[in-house]
Structures are given as C-alpha cells and as structure tokens.
Design a protein around this motif. Structure first.
Motif, PDB file in Angstrom:
ATOM      1  N   LYS A 180     -13.796   8.425  -2.583  1.00 52.64           N
ATOM      2  CA  LYS A 180     -13.952   8.010  -1.185  1.00 52.64           C
ATOM      3  C   LYS A 180     -14.641   9.050  -0.317  1.00 52.64           C
ATOM      4  O   LYS A 180     -14.675   8.903   0.896  1.00 52.64           O
ATOM      5  N   LYS A 212       0.828  -1.207   0.000  1.00 55.22           N
ATOM      6  CA  LYS A 212       0.000   0.000   0.000  1.00 55.22           C
ATOM      7  C   LYS A 212       0.866   1.263   0.000  1.00 55.22           C
ATOM      8  O   LYS A 212       0.592   2.221  -0.715  1.00 55.22           O
ATOM      9  N   LEU A 266     -13.546  11.701   0.629  1.00 57.23           N
ATOM     10  CA  LEU A 266     -12.584  12.261   1.572  1.00 57.23           C
ATOM     11  C   LEU A 266     -12.779  13.777   1.640  1.00 57.23           C
ATOM     12  O   LEU A 266     -12.990  14.423   0.614  1.00 57.23           O
ATOM     13  N   LEU A 287      -2.386   9.289   4.151  1.00 58.68           N
ATOM     14  CA  LEU A 287      -3.423   8.577   3.395  1.00 58.68           C
ATOM     15  C   LEU A 287      -3.471   7.085   3.715  1.00 58.68           C
ATOM     16  O   LEU A 287      -4.443   6.400   3.366  1.00 58.68           O
ATOM     17  N   LEU A 327      -9.400  11.145  -4.752  1.00 59.27           N
ATOM     18  CA  LEU A 327      -9.796  10.526  -3.481  1.00 59.27           C
ATOM     19  C   LEU A 327     -11.092  11.159  -2.958  1.00 59.27           C
ATOM     20  O   LEU A 327     -11.919  10.485  -2.339  1.00 59.27           O
ATOM     21  N   ASP A 372      -6.634   5.395   5.341  1.00 59.95           N
ATOM     22  CA  ASP A 372      -7.929   5.766   4.752  1.00 59.95           C
ATOM     23  C   ASP A 372      -8.768   6.659   5.666  1.00 59.95           C
ATOM     24  O   ASP A 372      -9.868   6.289   6.085  1.00 59.95           O
TER      25      ASP A 372
END
Ligand SMILES: Nc1ncnc2c1ncn2[C@@H]1O[C@H](COP(=O)(O)OP(=O)(O)OP(=O)(O)O)[C@@H](O)[C@H]1O
Ligand SMILES: Nc1ncnc2c1ncn2[C@@H]1O[C@H](COP(=O)(O)OP(=O)(O)OP(=O)(O)O)[C@@H](O)[C@H]1O
Ligand SMILES: [Mg+2]
Ligand SMILES: [Mg+2]
Lengths: 252, 262
Positions: free
Chosen positions: A197, A126, A199, A162, A193, A165
C-alpha cells in the motif's frame, strides 16, 4: 513524486513561570516519501514525542510548517482536520492512556470507520482481521483497556491506527512493550503494508538494531535539534556526532 | 541462603479464568531475577500479585507467596499497606498511569516518603537530587518541579524508578523499567540498579523484553509462556544453553546490531 510528509523549520517552545522559554523542538526540517520509513532516535527528552504531537496537531507549532500530501496543515483546526486524520495516524508511547477506559477496545478500534458511516458488520470484520495480524484473537474486541497486558494494548492501538488505511503512520515507541517474537510479527506486517500500500512510517524507536533493520533513513535528535540525518548504516556504523557515537557504544 | 520471597505453585485468575498456572520460584537477598516471556504471558500479573494489585476481578486462586513469614495473598489491605512501597517497591510498566497527573514529581516523592516515616524535607530532596543525577536527568530541579505531562515518556519512567528506589525497599519489582529509554540512559539505569543491589543488598525482579538488559543484570531467569514456566535457572545457563523450544525462539529473534556493512 510528492512527499507524503514535509516538515520545514518546525519548532516548539515551552515557557514556564519565572523561567526562560526553551525549545523542545528546535527548527527541524525533514521529509518522508510515500512508502518510505524514517526512523527517529534520540536521547530521552530530546523532542521526539513533541514532533509526533506537532505533526498530528495535538499541539501548536511555535515556528515552521507541516505539510501532509502537499497540504499545509499547520494552522488547521477542528473539523478541517478530519480528512487529515484519514491520512495520518499515530500509535502513542503509552497506549493504555490512548483508549477510553470506559469503552471496549473494539469500540475504540472501530471508531474511525463508524464516523465514516461504514456498517458494524464490515468494520468489525476488518478489526478482527487486523487484530489477528497483530497476534490477537477477536475476543479482545470485547475487553476493556485495563483487562489486557501492556503489549496487548499496544497491539490493539496498532490495529486501530491501521483501520482507516492511512498513508503515513507515526509510531512513538510503539513496539517497545513487545517481546521480540511478537515484535518481529508486527514488523513483518508493517513491511507488508509498506510494499502493498506504499504506507510510509515515522518510526520513533530507541532500539538501534531494529532501526537498522527496518528503516530507510534515520534522523538523530539531540536537545531538539537534528544532529544526524542519513542512511541507517552511515549513521550507525560511522556516527559523526558525539551523541550518536555514545548511543552506539552504549549498546549491550 | 535464606529465601526472601517464595512463590509456591501460584495460580492467578481473572473472573475465574486462570492466566498464570503453577508458577514457583524463589528470590534470595540481593538476587536479581529476570522475568521474560511472551506479551500477555502473565509477567505483570505475577509481580502485581505480590503487591495485592490484581484489581477487583483478579485473585491468587492457588498456591502461596511467602514473604517474611507471611502469605501475601492472605493479608488485609491494611497489612499490605505496610509492605507495599516500604518493603517491596514497584516500578510500573505504565509509568505514566502510576504517577498522579495533578501533582509535581517533587510533591509525589515527598508524599510517598512521608507515608511511611518521618522525613526531613531538605534531606529528602537532596537524596532525590543525587539519585536524579545518577539516573541521568540533566536538570533535576526542573524535573522536581514538573507535572508528569511536562515531562517526556522516558523522564516519567525514570521519575517512577526514583520514587520506588528512594524508599529503599528490600525487594524492588521493576516491570519494564527501561522500555522507554534510549540505550545510553538505559545503561545508566541498569548500572544504578546494580549499584543499589551492591550497596543495600536489594533483591530485584526485573520484567523486561530486552534480552540485553537481562543478560547484563540477572542472576537467574524465568521464562514464561501463556502463564506456564518454560524454563527457570541460572541466567548464564538459560542464555547460553536454552533447553526449551520457546526460549530458543525468543533468543534467536533478538534483533542484533550489525557493526559492519552488508
Ligand atoms: N507540555 C509541556 N510543558 C513543558 N515542557 C514539556 C511539555 N511537553 C514536553 N516538554 C519537554 O520537552 C522536552 C521534549 O519532550 P519529548 O516528550 O518530546 O521527549 P522525547 O524525545 O519523546 O523523550 P522520551 O524518549 O523520553 O519519550 C522534554 O524536556 C520535556 O520535559
Ligand atoms: N483485569 C483483567 N481481566 C482479564 N484478563 C486480564 C486482566 N489483566 C490481565 N489479563 C490477561 O492476563 C494475561 C496476562 O497479562 P499480563 O499483563 O500479566 O501479561 P504480561 O506478560 O505482562 O504481558 P506484556 O509483556 O504484554 O505486558 C493476558 O492475557 C491479559 O489479557
Ligand atoms: Mg517520547
Ligand atoms: Mg506486562
């Protein structure tokens, strides 16, 4: 929809021996919805970093409350904050100081996932992916903080933030050490993102052109107080406060 | 005009890996050189090389850096001490790390001035306060008495600028000196650097990502990518008529303020 961050009547005062106490942050209120990008601009010393430190609970508030995802975190301490840090992450104004000088960037970046018990292979994969999205090869995992440039360190700090998450990211001048082409790449990553997501970002930045491009709303701080709060175009094109007007006029 | 600082075919390596390749440029008295380029391209490394600040793993592996008849990489630590600060001043990219965390700004200013000459405390403080004012500090007295952790990022950055400028160096190397400043303060700092050049003839190397700052200040510009010089010439020519593909890309990526609604 619930705001992911809600700040109400937040203040921080510092007192100095023999001097009057003064409010670095003076009774501010604002909120950020999931997927929203709120820019904070303001004079040097106006309280921007102090707000960021209050929200991430590095310092205690003098008045007011901070809610993350509906939970009041103003008084939480120690272990109670662990689940909070899974939702809020921050990239500091001086990234070099935020990495342990005796450990590699890879150790720092992977730490949050190691604490969650995720395997070494998985977390490194990741980390490599995120570094690459920030324009750094995986070779940087092995480097120590003093072995990278200012902008490389800043990007490693973005990758670290990041990793777990988070739901909201606080950027304290986190793109100011980047040249414009790399900055553009980072902004595009953040936008992706945000779309994928939801975010949210609290984006402290003195580059008004970038704020205009990237933020949904902007808040102007002066002497610890909010002097404007609105859509970037309204604030930048039609500044109401004396300070905001001065800012727009000063741009080269 | 005489050349003040002369980089000749400079190569710099860390642990044997070259990160700066064959870089040459000349700085003249009173000239302002803008050093721009990609993150990681070697800008900080280039300026640190002149100051002998590459650390234990870094060194100039080829070429020379001439200053006042001396090749800087050849000098002993002792000889360097007389040049750093006094003749060549440096404003660091990571200003926080270059300040001592355990002494007040005032103590640090007095110390750096006393290291090179005898100073009258009251006079030195008065000079510092005057400069603080020009750097747009609202409460100079408080800054003088504060520790770095009690100041904001931009305040520490300006304290670093003040410390370097107060020594009145012949050359000022400024590595991202305005990156943490809002535009109003940034403008003031740029004006003060231009003023120092005008009054004292100080030559300046300014490393910055801010193309606005470069165009407001620089006489010449050097563009760096992956340690190689992409373009080097008069500021006006480089900005208005860039020849190199990377320079063009860099200039076109600059976010510009829209002064009208979409
Ligand atoms: N620990 C502290 N003790 C005393 N004063 C402090 C402390 N931390 C911050 N301050 C003061 O609070 C004010 C706000 O500082 P803050 O770092 O929040 O500013 P900022 O808006 O982030 O500025 P910059 O853009 O320069 O980074 C400043 O006047 C600073 O000197
Ligand atoms: N001590 C070191 N050991 C190994 N590599 C290093 C060391 N210091 C710097 N480097 C590498 O040298 C290259 C140039 O770094 P430098 O700090 O000069 O870049 P820069 O142009 O100033 O970038 P930025 O704009 O991001 O500050 C980078 O790729 C960096 O990773
Ligand atoms: Mg700050
Ligand atoms: Mg640098």
């Amino acid at each position: 929809m619930e705001p992911i961050l809600k700040v109400t009547d937040l203040s921080k005062s510092f007192s100095r021996a023999g001097k009057n106490e003064f409010f670095a942050v003076d009774h501010v209120s604002f909120e950020v919805m999931p997927g929203e990008i709120l820019g904070i601009v303001g004079e040097s010393g106006s309280g921007k970093s102090t707000i960021a430190k209050l929200i991430t609970r590095q310092i205690d508030a003098t008045t007011g409350t901070i809610e993350i995802d509906g939970q009041d975190i103003t008084k939480l301490t120690g272990r109670q904050l662990i689940p909070v840090y899974a939702k809020v992450q921050m990239v500091f104004q001086t990234p070099a100081g935020s990495f342990d000088p005796r450990r590699t960037l890879g150790d720092g970046i992977c730490e949050s996932l190691r604490n969650k018990g995720i395997s070494k292979v998985e977390r490194e994969a990741k980390a490599r992916g995120l570094l690459e999205q920030c324009g750094l090869s995986s070779e940087f995992l092995e480097r120590y903080p003093h072995q990278v440039s200012g902008g490389q360190c800043q990007r490693a700090a973005i990758a670290r933030a990041l990793m777990c998450d988070p739901r909201i990211l606080i950027f304290d001048e986190a793109t100011s050490a980047l040249d414009v082409t790399v900055q553009k790449q980072i902004i595009e990553l953040l936008q992706q993102l945000q779309r994928e997501k939801k975010l949210a970002y609290l984006f402290i930045c003195h580059n008004l052109a970038l704020v205009q491009q990237f933020c949904d709303k902007v808040l102007v701080l002066y002497d610890g107080k909010i002097v404007e709060y609105g859509l970037p175009d309204d604030v930048i094109l039609y500044p109401q406060s004396e300070y905001a007007r001065r800012l727009v006029d000063a741009i080269f | 005009m005489a050349v003040l600082l002369d980089y000749q075919h400079v190569e710099i390596s860390f642990n044997g890996n070259a990160v700066v390749h064959d870089v040459s440029f000349q700085l003249h008295p009173g000239e302002i050189l803008g050093l721009v380029g990609e993150s990681g391209s070697g800008k900080s490394t280039l300026v640190k090389a002149a100051m002998g600040l590459l650390g234990s793993s870094g060194m100039v592996t080829r070429g020379d850096i001439w200053f006042e008849g001396k090749n800087l990489p050849d000098l002993s630590d002792n000889e360097m001490r007389h040049i750093c600060g006094e003749k060549i001043g440096m404003i660091f990219q990571d200003c926080g790390a270059s300040l001592s965390p355990i002494r007040t700004i005032g103590e640090q200013i007095m110390e750096s001035m006393a290291a090179h000459r005898k100073v009258d405390v009251a006079a030195a403080k008065a000079t510092a306060m005057e400069l603080f004012d020009k750097l747009h500090f609202k409460d100079g007295e408080r800054v003088w008495n504060s520790y770095p952790f009690e100041l904001s990022g931009g305040m520490n950055q300006r304290a670093g600028i003040a410390i370097a400028m107060l020594m009145n160096p012949v050359i000022l190397m400024a590595d991202e000196p305005t990156s943490a400043l809002d535009v109003a303060v940034q403008r003031q700092v740029v004006e003060e650097m231009l003023n120092v050049r005008k009054v004292f003839g100080t030559a300046i190397i300014i490393v910055t990502h801010d193309i606005g700052v470069v165009s407001a200040m620089a006489d010449s510009i050097l563009v760096l990518q992956e340690g190689h010089v992409m373009e080097y010439g008069k500021a006006k020519d480089v900005l208005e008529n860039p020849q190199n593909a990377y320079t063009k890309k860099l200039l076109s990526a600059v976010p510009r303020l829209r002064r009208e609604r979409l």
